[in-house]
Write a protein that holds these residues in place. Sequence first.
Motif, PDB file in Angstrom:
ATOM      1  N   GLY A  73      37.251  61.101  58.304  1.00 54.85           N
ATOM      2  CA  GLY A  73      38.452  60.365  58.138  1.00 54.85           C
ATOM      3  C   GLY A  73      38.570  59.198  59.334  1.00 54.85           C
ATOM      4  O   GLY A  73      39.884  58.703  59.508  1.00 54.85           O
ATOM      5  N   ALA A  74      37.334  58.741  59.925  1.00 54.24           N
ATOM      6  CA  ALA A  74      37.493  57.820  60.694  1.00 54.24           C
ATOM      7  C   ALA A  74      37.848  56.473  60.272  1.00 54.24           C
ATOM      8  O   ALA A  74      37.249  56.289  59.007  1.00 54.24           O
ATOM      9  CB  ALA A  74      36.040  57.522  61.688  1.00 54.24           C
ATOM     10  N   ASP A  75      38.682  55.776  60.916  1.00 50.92           N
ATOM     11  CA  ASP A  75      39.275  54.203  60.250  1.00 50.92           C
ATOM     12  C   ASP A  75      39.359  53.505  61.449  1.00 50.92           C
ATOM     13  O   ASP A  75      40.179  53.642  62.293  1.00 50.92           O
ATOM     14  CB  ASP A  75      40.540  54.229  59.502  1.00 50.92           C
ATOM     15  CG  ASP A  75      40.785  53.181  58.814  1.00 50.92           C
ATOM     16  OD1 ASP A  75      40.067  52.140  58.873  1.00 50.92           O
ATOM     17  OD2 ASP A  75      41.829  53.188  58.148  1.00 50.92           O
ATOM     18  N   PRO A  76      38.669  52.055  61.501  1.00 51.52           N
ATOM     19  CA  PRO A  76      38.889  51.287  62.563  1.00 51.52           C
ATOM     20  C   PRO A  76      40.189  50.740  62.688  1.00 51.52           C
ATOM     21  O   PRO A  76      40.978  50.447  64.005  1.00 51.52           O
ATOM     22  CB  PRO A  76      37.907  50.101  62.346  1.00 51.52           C
ATOM     23  CG  PRO A  76      36.713  50.836  61.190  1.00 51.52           C
ATOM     24  CD  PRO A  76      37.616  51.789  60.467  1.00 51.52           C
ATOM     25  N   ALA A  77      41.091  50.871  61.687  1.00 48.59           N
ATOM     26  CA  ALA A  77      42.431  50.413  61.545  1.00 48.59           C
ATOM     27  C   ALA A  77      43.194  51.125  62.433  1.00 48.59           C
ATOM     28  O   ALA A  77      44.519  50.867  62.651  1.00 48.59           O
ATOM     29  CB  ALA A  77      42.888  49.912  60.343  1.00 48.59           C
ATOM     30  N   ARG A  78      42.853  52.153  62.580  1.00 46.73           N
ATOM     31  CA  ARG A  78      43.833  53.350  63.317  1.00 46.73           C
ATOM     32  C   ARG A  78      43.704  53.443  64.852  1.00 46.73           C
ATOM     33  O   ARG A  78      44.193  54.176  65.322  1.00 46.73           O
ATOM     34  CB  ARG A  78      43.424  54.815  62.839  1.00 46.73           C
ATOM     35  CG  ARG A  78      43.808  54.951  61.399  1.00 46.73           C
ATOM     36  CD  ARG A  78      43.226  56.114  60.543  1.00 46.73           C
ATOM     37  NE  ARG A  78      43.489  57.262  61.480  1.00 46.73           N
ATOM     38  CZ  ARG A  78      42.811  58.408  61.148  1.00 46.73           C
ATOM     39  NH1 ARG A  78      42.031  58.598  60.082  1.00 46.73           N
ATOM     40  NH2 ARG A  78      43.140  59.588  61.796  1.00 46.73           N
TER      41      ARG A  78
ATOM     42  N   THR B  39      40.823  53.930  66.776  1.00 43.74           N
ATOM     43  CA  THR B  39      40.327  54.965  67.666  1.00 43.74           C
ATOM     44  C   THR B  39      39.067  54.685  68.288  1.00 43.74           C
ATOM     45  O   THR B  39      38.197  55.285  68.418  1.00 43.74           O
ATOM     46  CB  THR B  39      40.083  56.153  66.417  1.00 43.74           C
ATOM     47  OG1 THR B  39      39.137  55.329  65.512  1.00 43.74           O
ATOM     48  CG2 THR B  39      41.118  56.660  65.853  1.00 43.74           C
TER      49      THR B  39
ATOM     50  N   SER C 148      37.594  49.680  66.543  1.00 45.41           N
ATOM     51  CA  SER C 148      37.850  48.313  66.687  1.00 45.41           C
ATOM     52  C   SER C 148      37.327  47.409  67.867  1.00 45.41           C
ATOM     53  O   SER C 148      36.879  46.423  67.928  1.00 45.41           O
ATOM     54  CB  SER C 148      39.288  48.054  66.361  1.00 45.41           C
ATOM     55  OG  SER C 148      39.880  48.709  67.495  1.00 45.41           O
TER      56      SER C 148
ATOM     57  N   LEU D 243      30.442  52.056  58.714  1.00 46.15           N
ATOM     58  CA  LEU D 243      31.159  53.313  58.867  1.00 46.15           C
ATOM     59  C   LEU D 243      31.124  54.080  57.543  1.00 46.15           C
ATOM     60  O   LEU D 243      31.817  53.741  56.522  1.00 46.15           O
ATOM     61  CB  LEU D 243      32.377  53.389  59.472  1.00 46.15           C
ATOM     62  CG  LEU D 243      33.082  54.462  59.922  1.00 46.15           C
ATOM     63  CD1 LEU D 243      32.307  55.126  61.095  1.00 46.15           C
ATOM     64  CD2 LEU D 243      34.258  54.188  60.448  1.00 46.15           C
ATOM     65  N   ASN D 244      30.615  55.538  57.699  1.00 42.94           N
ATOM     66  CA  ASN D 244      30.865  56.416  56.250  1.00 42.94           C
ATOM     67  C   ASN D 244      31.490  57.704  56.858  1.00 42.94           C
ATOM     68  O   ASN D 244      30.867  58.379  57.307  1.00 42.94           O
ATOM     69  CB  ASN D 244      29.533  56.501  55.586  1.00 42.94           C
ATOM     70  CG  ASN D 244      29.650  57.326  54.380  1.00 42.94           C
ATOM     71  OD1 ASN D 244      30.813  57.526  53.943  1.00 42.94           O
ATOM     72  ND2 ASN D 244      28.844  58.100  54.069  1.00 42.94           N
ATOM     73  N   SER D 245      32.771  57.773  56.619  1.00 41.18           N
ATOM     74  CA  SER D 245      33.482  58.840  57.277  1.00 41.18           C
ATOM     75  C   SER D 245      34.314  59.452  56.105  1.00 41.18           C
ATOM     76  O   SER D 245      35.467  59.382  56.217  1.00 41.18           O
ATOM     77  CB  SER D 245      34.120  58.422  58.470  1.00 41.18           C
ATOM     78  OG  SER D 245      34.836  59.588  59.234  1.00 41.18           O
TER      79      SER D 245
ATOM     80  N   THR E 220      30.626  62.307  59.726  1.00 37.57           N
ATOM     81  CA  THR E 220      31.000  60.761  59.971  1.00 37.57           C
ATOM     82  C   THR E 220      29.452  60.056  60.538  1.00 37.57           C
ATOM     83  O   THR E 220      28.920  60.806  61.529  1.00 37.57           O
ATOM     84  CB  THR E 220      32.019  60.612  61.081  1.00 37.57           C
ATOM     85  OG1 THR E 220      33.327  61.047  60.551  1.00 37.57           O
ATOM     86  CG2 THR E 220      31.842  59.377  61.501  1.00 37.57           C
TER      87      THR E 220
END
Length: 516
Positions: free
Chosen positions: A384-389, A391, A394, A409-411, A417
Amino acid sequence: MDLVRLRTAGGVTLQALARGTALLCVAVLGQAVAAVMLLAATLSFGLGLVFLFPPAVRLTRAATRLERRLAREWSGVKIEEPYRPAPLPPVPQADGWYRDGRNLYRTPRIPAFNRRLKWLTTDPATWRDLAYLLIGLWSGGLLAGAPALLVLFGLGGGMVRFTEAGTAQVVWGNWHVGLLWAGLALVTAPWTAPWGVRIHGQIANSLLAPTEKARLARRVDHLARTRGEVVDSQAAELRRIERDLHDGAQARLVAIGMTIGAAEQLVDSDPNAAKALLTKAREASVTALHELRQVVRGIHPPVLAERGLGDAVRALALDSPLHTRVTVDLPGRPPVPVESAAYFAISELLTNAVRHGDATEAWIDISQRGGNLRISVTDDGQGGADPARGTGLSGIERRIAAFDGVLALNSPPGGPTTAVVELPLGAVATPVPTWRSVTIAVGWTLCWLPLFPQGLVPMVFKILDVREKSWFLALHLPEPFQWPVIVGMILMGGTMFTAAAVLTAQQKRAEEGACG
């Protein structure tokens, strides 16, 4: 086994014939789009109907994007978009008005339209797209569809002869010739059909790929965007270092100084208390030294400078709470800035795996692929990793953007991940030999002359038994020499075209390898 191979070869041939026919149809559609573009350009710049030009350009670019996609999927030729960066939206002045030249406007609509119109008209890629659509039918499209056309001409054209009155009549002698040509086309289709599709991709690449000026413009735009991000990132890093020094090592050093001062006052009156204070000062100095080392490690780890990326990552893995496996396959040390960016990217990915992914294991693979440093970090966390969040991903993107690096990224939810970082190592481009440049220029410029007006078109005239000789050289020769000359012209043009296409593709691969 032979039957399976035969079926496989037949399927590949039919697929290539279908693709060649589809490419020919797309080229015919491109002719219609080019006609619309020419009409819109005439009405826009001749009658002042400039609002027609942007939609026509969008239609043209949609057609060429289809050509690029088909070239990538069917020919294996990846063609970047050559368009210059779009203009920024107009910014209002202090008084709220928008300036466009000497004119002022209340709304940004007209200035934005004028900027976009100038961008479309001055971009060379706009007119190169139009040129490709105009000649695409007569170059790549006809070559890709030639095997299927030869079969159709053999089955249909060989049975029909056109009289001087314009009527058609069946001639049984030509019917046999037509079947012969159709059979020959089908027999050679396993080689000619895939070749035509591949050559179509090379032609599209030579005409639709970005020029050096377009690449430079996109590069400048990319640097302008990443420069601000890098400056902000460096400013944030300096603030962090200042905060760590102020709140950590600096405060401890001040406390150490005060403790030593108190010990000096007690050394004569109460030696035991002075000794206790000195012991506390020594312990505080050890803690301050550890904090200073942590700050230094955050700037540039000493192990990275002394031992290189592989050993630095192994040391990082030992300090991590994760059970980490590290695989390193590098022929040499990357450049120092790239090495540093890679190290901190791996450090941030491991930190994210612990803090946000609840991972217990991680796998790190570091290798060199061509001109790129490739880093793969996989963990068994919850995903569930997301650069927009926010963590930390970015921050990795900003750091590697300064080197033209990319983060994939594949999560999926539930994990695992996998993050893949690629950083160009950089290389020096080799100069193009003179003979190669001359061969490419002569091949692209003159290959169409023997191939089409002196080769394929007279061949079609012979198959259809058309009596018009026009300016076709072979049709003016005695009958025994006509077919050898036609075949020779086709071979000459095909050889020139193939040489130019192959040398161009080799040169582009060399440039891509040099650029990383």
